[in-house]
Design an enzyme around this catalytic site. Structure first.
Site, PDB file in Angstrom:
ATOM      1  N   SER A  47     -19.838 -36.048 -24.222  1.00  0.00           N
ATOM      2  CA  SER A  47     -19.793 -35.182 -23.024  1.00  0.00           C
ATOM      3  C   SER A  47     -21.361 -35.306 -22.230  1.00  0.00           C
ATOM      4  O   SER A  47     -22.168 -35.689 -23.152  1.00  0.00           O
ATOM      5  CB  SER A  47     -19.497 -33.612 -23.728  1.00  0.00           C
ATOM      6  OG  SER A  47     -19.867 -32.558 -22.769  1.00  0.00           O
TER       7      SER A  47
ATOM      8  N   TYR B 238     -22.929 -26.072 -28.913  1.00  0.00           N
ATOM      9  CA  TYR B 238     -22.065 -27.020 -28.089  1.00  0.00           C
ATOM     10  C   TYR B 238     -22.864 -28.245 -27.842  1.00  0.00           C
ATOM     11  O   TYR B 238     -22.407 -29.409 -28.216  1.00  0.00           O
ATOM     12  CB  TYR B 238     -21.353 -26.564 -27.028  1.00  0.00           C
ATOM     13  CG  TYR B 238     -20.162 -27.739 -26.752  1.00  0.00           C
ATOM     14  CD1 TYR B 238     -19.026 -27.777 -27.330  1.00  0.00           C
ATOM     15  CD2 TYR B 238     -20.545 -28.362 -25.270  1.00  0.00           C
ATOM     16  CE1 TYR B 238     -18.348 -29.202 -26.888  1.00  0.00           C
ATOM     17  CE2 TYR B 238     -19.593 -29.155 -24.903  1.00  0.00           C
ATOM     18  CZ  TYR B 238     -18.456 -29.736 -25.628  1.00  0.00           C
ATOM     19  OH  TYR B 238     -17.581 -30.530 -25.227  1.00  0.00           O
TER      20      TYR B 238
HETATM   21  P1  NDP Z   1      -8.269 -29.127 -25.808  1.00  0.00           P
HETATM   22  O1  NDP Z   1      -8.711 -27.792 -26.080  1.00  0.00           O
HETATM   23  O2  NDP Z   1      -7.281 -29.355 -24.611  1.00  0.00           O
HETATM   24  O3  NDP Z   1      -8.096 -30.219 -26.768  1.00  0.00           O
HETATM   25  C1  NDP Z   1      -8.731 -29.931 -28.055  1.00  0.00           C
HETATM   26  C2  NDP Z   1      -7.589 -30.723 -29.223  1.00  0.00           C
HETATM   27  O4  NDP Z   1      -8.390 -30.709 -30.245  1.00  0.00           O
HETATM   28  C3  NDP Z   1      -6.458 -29.984 -29.506  1.00  0.00           C
HETATM   29  O5  NDP Z   1      -5.666 -31.041 -29.491  1.00  0.00           O
HETATM   30  C4  NDP Z   1      -6.723 -29.342 -30.826  1.00  0.00           C
HETATM   31  O6  NDP Z   1      -5.508 -29.319 -31.597  1.00  0.00           O
HETATM   32  C5  NDP Z   1      -7.633 -30.372 -31.266  1.00  0.00           C
HETATM   33  N1  NDP Z   1      -8.638 -29.683 -32.634  1.00  0.00           N
HETATM   34  C6  NDP Z   1      -9.215 -28.727 -32.467  1.00  0.00           C
HETATM   35  N2  NDP Z   1     -10.107 -28.626 -33.672  1.00  0.00           N
HETATM   36  C7  NDP Z   1      -9.315 -29.558 -34.599  1.00  0.00           C
HETATM   37  C8  NDP Z   1      -9.458 -29.881 -35.700  1.00  0.00           C
HETATM   38  N3  NDP Z   1     -10.408 -29.156 -36.737  1.00  0.00           N
HETATM   39  N4  NDP Z   1      -8.758 -30.727 -36.214  1.00  0.00           N
HETATM   40  C9  NDP Z   1      -8.117 -31.493 -35.526  1.00  0.00           C
HETATM   41  N5  NDP Z   1      -7.750 -31.244 -34.136  1.00  0.00           N
HETATM   42  C10 NDP Z   1      -8.287 -30.312 -33.594  1.00  0.00           C
HETATM   43  O7  NDP Z   1      -9.790 -29.578 -24.976  1.00  0.00           O
HETATM   44  P2  NDP Z   1     -10.078 -31.038 -24.498  1.00  0.00           P
HETATM   45  O8  NDP Z   1      -9.014 -32.023 -24.259  1.00  0.00           O
HETATM   46  O9  NDP Z   1     -10.883 -30.764 -23.120  1.00  0.00           O
HETATM   47  O10 NDP Z   1     -11.316 -31.534 -25.412  1.00  0.00           O
HETATM   48  C11 NDP Z   1     -11.113 -32.861 -26.095  1.00  0.00           C
HETATM   49  C12 NDP Z   1     -12.606 -33.409 -26.476  1.00  0.00           C
HETATM   50  O11 NDP Z   1     -12.908 -33.696 -25.173  1.00  0.00           O
HETATM   51  C13 NDP Z   1     -13.450 -32.498 -27.088  1.00  0.00           C
HETATM   52  O12 NDP Z   1     -14.122 -33.277 -28.017  1.00  0.00           O
HETATM   53  C14 NDP Z   1     -14.375 -31.879 -26.167  1.00  0.00           C
HETATM   54  O13 NDP Z   1     -15.574 -31.360 -26.483  1.00  0.00           O
HETATM   55  C15 NDP Z   1     -14.383 -33.113 -25.148  1.00  0.00           C
HETATM   56  N6  NDP Z   1     -14.850 -32.807 -23.734  1.00  0.00           N
HETATM   57  C16 NDP Z   1     -14.197 -31.924 -23.000  1.00  0.00           C
HETATM   58  C17 NDP Z   1     -14.637 -31.670 -21.671  1.00  0.00           C
HETATM   59  C18 NDP Z   1     -13.834 -30.641 -20.829  1.00  0.00           C
HETATM   60  O14 NDP Z   1     -14.523 -30.099 -19.949  1.00  0.00           O
HETATM   61  N7  NDP Z   1     -12.589 -30.321 -20.865  1.00  0.00           N
HETATM   62  C19 NDP Z   1     -15.735 -32.556 -20.980  1.00  0.00           C
HETATM   63  C20 NDP Z   1     -16.307 -33.361 -22.201  1.00  0.00           C
HETATM   64  C21 NDP Z   1     -16.012 -33.471 -23.473  1.00  0.00           C
HETATM   65  P3  NDP Z   1      -4.992 -27.968 -32.249  1.00  0.00           P
HETATM   66  O15 NDP Z   1      -5.647 -26.657 -31.682  1.00  0.00           O
HETATM   67  O16 NDP Z   1      -3.780 -28.185 -31.881  1.00  0.00           O
HETATM   68  O17 NDP Z   1      -5.261 -28.203 -33.558  1.00  0.00           O
HETATM   69  C1  8X3 Z   2     -17.464 -30.057 -21.914  1.00  0.00           C
HETATM   70  C2  8X3 Z   2     -18.433 -30.098 -20.610  1.00  0.00           C
HETATM   71  O1  8X3 Z   2     -20.304 -29.153 -19.308  1.00  0.00           O
HETATM   72  O2  8X3 Z   2     -18.668 -27.548 -20.150  1.00  0.00           O
HETATM   73  O3  8X3 Z   2     -18.013 -30.857 -22.590  1.00  0.00           O
HETATM   74  O4  8X3 Z   2     -20.217 -28.701 -21.602  1.00  0.00           O
HETATM   75  S1  8X3 Z   2     -19.479 -28.803 -20.317  1.00  0.00           S
END
Ligand code: NDP
Ligand code: 8X3
Length: 247
Positions: free
Chosen positions: A134, A147
């Site tokens: 991220s 985070y």
């Molecule tokens: P979502 O909440 O849409 O997706 C998160 C996913 O992670 C879900 O499928 C959830 O599945 C799964 N998950 C959470 N905990 C666990 C666990 N312990 N074991 C297995 N699966 C798990 O969020 P995003 O798609 O945004 O996030 C995906 C990644 O991208 C993360 O690492 C996040 O930090 C990163 N990210 C996101 C950004 C954003 O702005 N959205 C920006 C930069 C990075 P379930 O709940 O069904 O288990």
């Molecule tokens: C998620 C992006 O800027 O909310 O990784 O931390 S931010």
């Protein structure tokens, strides 16, 4: 021939958001895809949307489950995507149990995923491991201490892995997006959808498919090309704290 024909992909945490979009993109490029998540019902619903995919219930926090389930998949393309944030509390005011959930998922979850998939890649002498980092792994912001610390850890894993796997034939990539509209903010704000929607209002954020496109681009380069780091922002976002919202 589709570019990922014959490849076996694993995307952790692919029941929604970036993981689901990435799994779909990889499947559409010909990979055989396994997705994971914590809940059977959510996993089954996601599997239905991804051609040819299988779902495996696996909580990345659970070292024993990861050790038992992940090596058997024999994936040669791994996306360590599962992750979350909870709250925007200051470090001196936060909830210890929530911190544990975030650290165990984003840090130990990536370690478990890496430990139980990379030996297979090394044995093959090829393949891809993708870290979902991220911009929070490059910058910090108030309310993001825990985070951001976890995503800085992911960045450290990526950098150390590059050195440790030098000469192995395995390619490493960290994809570090800014704001992407997913369930991320709903989870962060503990189910408060109004507050979550406000994060994205007027921001024209990235879509999960934008991140999936970037991953698909990197893993479909010829074997001698390793796209190592992708930092991607919504055009209206200059930093984690500077956003030009459309009025
Ligand atoms: P979502 O909440 O849409 O997706 C998160 C996913 O992670 C879900 O499928 C959830 O599945 C799964 N998950 C959470 N905990 C666990 C666990 N312990 N074991 C297995 N699966 C798990 O969020 P995003 O798609 O945004 O996030 C995906 C990644 O991208 C993360 O690492 C996040 O930090 C990163 N990210 C996101 C950004 C954003 O702005 N959205 C920006 C930069 C990075 P379930 O709940 O069904 O288990
Ligand atoms: C998620 C992006 O800027 O909310 O990784 O931390 S931010």
């Amino acid at each position: 021939m589709q570019p990922l024909h014959g490849r076996t992909a694993l995307v952790t945490g692919a029941t929604s958001g970036i993981g689901k979009a990435t799994a779909l993109a990889l499947a559409n490029l010909g990979a055989r895809v396994t997705i994971t998540g914590r809940e059977e019902a959510r996993l089954a619903a996601a599997v239905r949307d991804i051609p040819g995919a299988q779902g495996v219930v696996c909580d990345v926090r659970d070292a024993e489950q990861c050790a038992r389930l992940l090596p058997a998949l024999q994936a040669d393309l791994v996306v360590a995507n599962a992750g979350l944030a909870i709250g925007v509390d200051k470090l001196h005011e936060g909830d210890c149990a929530e911190w544990s959930l975030v650290v165990d998922t984003n840090v130990k979850g990536v370690m478990h995923t890496y430990r139980h998939t990379v030996p297979h890649l090394v044995g093959l002498g090829r393949g891809d491991f993708v870290f979902l980092g991220s911009v929070a792994g490059r910058q910090v912001y108030p309310g993001g201490s825990v985070y951001c610390a976890t995503k800085h850890a992911v960045r450290a894993f990526y950098e150390a892995a590059r050195l440790e796997l030098h000469g192995s034939g395995v390619r490493l990539l960290t994809v570090d997006p800014g704001m992407v509209e997913t369930d991320f903010s709903r989870v962060r704000f503990r189910g408060d959808t109004t507050r979550a929607a406000a994060v994205y209002a007027g921001a024209e954020p990235l879509a999960p498919s934008d991140v999936a496109d970037a991953i698909a681009y990197a893993v479909t380069r010829p074997a001698h090309v390793n796209i190592g780091e992708i930092v991607m922002w919504a055009s209206r976002q200059a930093s984690t704290t500077l956003l030009n919202r459309k009025s």
